[in-house]
Design a protein around this motif. Structure first.
Motif, PDB file in Angstrom:
ATOM      1  N   MET A   1       0.860  -1.177   0.000  1.00 52.40           N
ATOM      2  CA  MET A   1       0.000   0.000   0.000  1.00 52.40           C
ATOM      3  C   MET A   1       0.899   1.231   0.000  1.00 52.40           C
ATOM      4  O   MET A   1       1.807   1.332   0.816  1.00 52.40           O
ATOM      5  CB  MET A   1      -0.928   0.011   1.211  1.00 52.40           C
ATOM      6  N   ASP A   2       0.633   2.138  -0.911  1.00 54.35           N
ATOM      7  CA  ASP A   2       1.400   3.367  -1.032  1.00 54.35           C
ATOM      8  C   ASP A   2       0.962   4.343   0.064  1.00 54.35           C
ATOM      9  O   ASP A   2      -0.182   4.816   0.052  1.00 54.35           O
ATOM     10  CB  ASP A   2       1.175   3.956  -2.421  1.00 54.35           C
ATOM     11  N   PHE A   3       1.861   4.624   1.017  1.00 53.43           N
ATOM     12  CA  PHE A   3       1.523   5.512   2.135  1.00 53.43           C
ATOM     13  C   PHE A   3       1.158   6.914   1.676  1.00 53.43           C
ATOM     14  O   PHE A   3       0.281   7.556   2.250  1.00 53.43           O
ATOM     15  CB  PHE A   3       2.684   5.586   3.123  1.00 53.43           C
ATOM     16  N   ALA A   4       1.833   7.410   0.650  1.00 55.31           N
ATOM     17  CA  ALA A   4       1.519   8.758   0.165  1.00 55.31           C
ATOM     18  C   ALA A   4       0.081   8.809  -0.358  1.00 55.31           C
ATOM     19  O   ALA A   4      -0.663   9.757  -0.062  1.00 55.31           O
ATOM     20  CB  ALA A   4       2.505   9.180  -0.917  1.00 55.31           C
ATOM     21  N   GLU A   5      -0.312   7.794  -1.111  1.00 54.72           N
ATOM     22  CA  GLU A   5      -1.687   7.744  -1.614  1.00 54.72           C
ATOM     23  C   GLU A   5      -2.691   7.590  -0.479  1.00 54.72           C
ATOM     24  O   GLU A   5      -3.744   8.237  -0.469  1.00 54.72           O
ATOM     25  CB  GLU A   5      -1.855   6.591  -2.603  1.00 54.72           C
ATOM     26  N   LEU A   6      -2.365   6.717   0.491  1.00 60.91           N
ATOM     27  CA  LEU A   6      -3.254   6.538   1.636  1.00 60.91           C
ATOM     28  C   LEU A   6      -3.395   7.852   2.399  1.00 60.91           C
ATOM     29  O   LEU A   6      -4.495   8.245   2.785  1.00 60.91           O
ATOM     30  CB  LEU A   6      -2.738   5.429   2.558  1.00 60.91           C
ATOM     31  N   THR A   7      -2.275   8.548   2.588  1.00 58.24           N
ATOM     32  CA  THR A   7      -2.313   9.832   3.291  1.00 58.24           C
ATOM     33  C   THR A   7      -3.199  10.830   2.553  1.00 58.24           C
ATOM     34  O   THR A   7      -3.980  11.560   3.179  1.00 58.24           O
ATOM     35  CB  THR A   7      -0.883  10.386   3.465  1.00 58.24           C
ATOM     36  N   GLU A   8      -3.115  10.850   1.236  1.00 56.81           N
ATOM     37  CA  GLU A   8      -3.982  11.739   0.442  1.00 56.81           C
ATOM     38  C   GLU A   8      -5.455  11.410   0.689  1.00 56.81           C
ATOM     39  O   GLU A   8      -6.287  12.316   0.822  1.00 56.81           O
ATOM     40  CB  GLU A   8      -3.674  11.601  -1.047  1.00 56.81           C
ATOM     41  N   GLN A   9      -5.762  10.126   0.730  1.00 59.52           N
ATOM     42  CA  GLN A   9      -7.146   9.715   0.974  1.00 59.52           C
ATOM     43  C   GLN A   9      -7.607  10.165   2.360  1.00 59.52           C
ATOM     44  O   GLN A   9      -8.714  10.673   2.522  1.00 59.52           O
ATOM     45  CB  GLN A   9      -7.295   8.194   0.831  1.00 59.52           C
ATOM     46  N   ILE A  10      -6.741  10.005   3.344  1.00 61.48           N
ATOM     47  CA  ILE A  10      -7.080  10.398   4.715  1.00 61.48           C
ATOM     48  C   ILE A  10      -7.265  11.908   4.801  1.00 61.48           C
ATOM     49  O   ILE A  10      -8.202  12.401   5.424  1.00 61.48           O
ATOM     50  CB  ILE A  10      -6.001   9.894   5.699  1.00 61.48           C
TER      51      ILE A  10
END
Length: 180
Positions: A34-43
């Motif tokens: 899971m890409d943390f940067a993408e997850l962070t954007e979602q959050i």
């Protein structure tokens, strides 16, 4: 005053007939990074439903890999010939259902998984049984999620073509609870 909580954790060591690279490739296809940067954007979008959809899309079999450590190159420098790789796998939506009751659950989440060769060349997957770690919080709500993680881990092992340890098999009781 410091608190000491003694508890027993079951370390599961599951033997594989597959070669190291085959098991590793199957694991990584079923538990994608899971890409943390993408997850962070979602959050940061502030939309919980969007975060839940993103997680479901990136953890198709309940788990995603958040971090990987391959110590093999370092170990080869000092003469070891066996290979090992460690993953931190989990599901941010599932862990939240425990975190709301006790933020200390993050000590055990994500789950740590290792695939390794022993000195005889046999390949193993090893993980601490989730419920045996989360039971230590003494909260039935957290323990129930730990048992659900056992079930999800058992399903993953089946998809990997590995035997499921009896400790991961829970029997549903009439009151909706589960017992190992």
């Amino acid at each position: 005053m410091p608190e000491t909580i003694a508890h027993l954790v079951n370390r599961l060591v599951i033997d594989s007939d597959a070669p190291f690279d085959d098991l590793r490739n199957r694991f990584e296809s079923l538990v994608p990074a899971m890409d943390f940067a993408e997850l962070t954007e979602q959050i940061e979008s502030g939309d919980l439903a969007q975060v839940q959809r993103y997680t479901a899309d990136h953890a198709p079999h309940s788990f995603a890999t958040f971090w990987t450590l391959d110590p093999t190159p370092m170990m080869r420098l000092v003469g070891h010939t066996t290979r090992a790789i460690t993953y931190m796998m989990g599901n941010n939506v599932i862990v939240e259902t425990m975190y709301r009751h006790h933020p200390g659950v993050m000590l055990y989440a994500p789950l740590r998984v290792e695939i390794y060769e022993d000195t005889e060349g046999a390949v193993h997957l090893s993980i601490d049984q989730p419920s045996s770690k989360f039971d230590s919080f003494g909260d039935a709500r957290i323990a129930q999620v730990g048992a659900q993680l056992d079930d999800k881990l058992a399903a993953l092992l089946r998809m990997l073509g590995l035997p499921v340890p009896v400790e991961l098999v829970h029997i549903a009781l009439p009151d909706g609870k589960a017992t190992p």
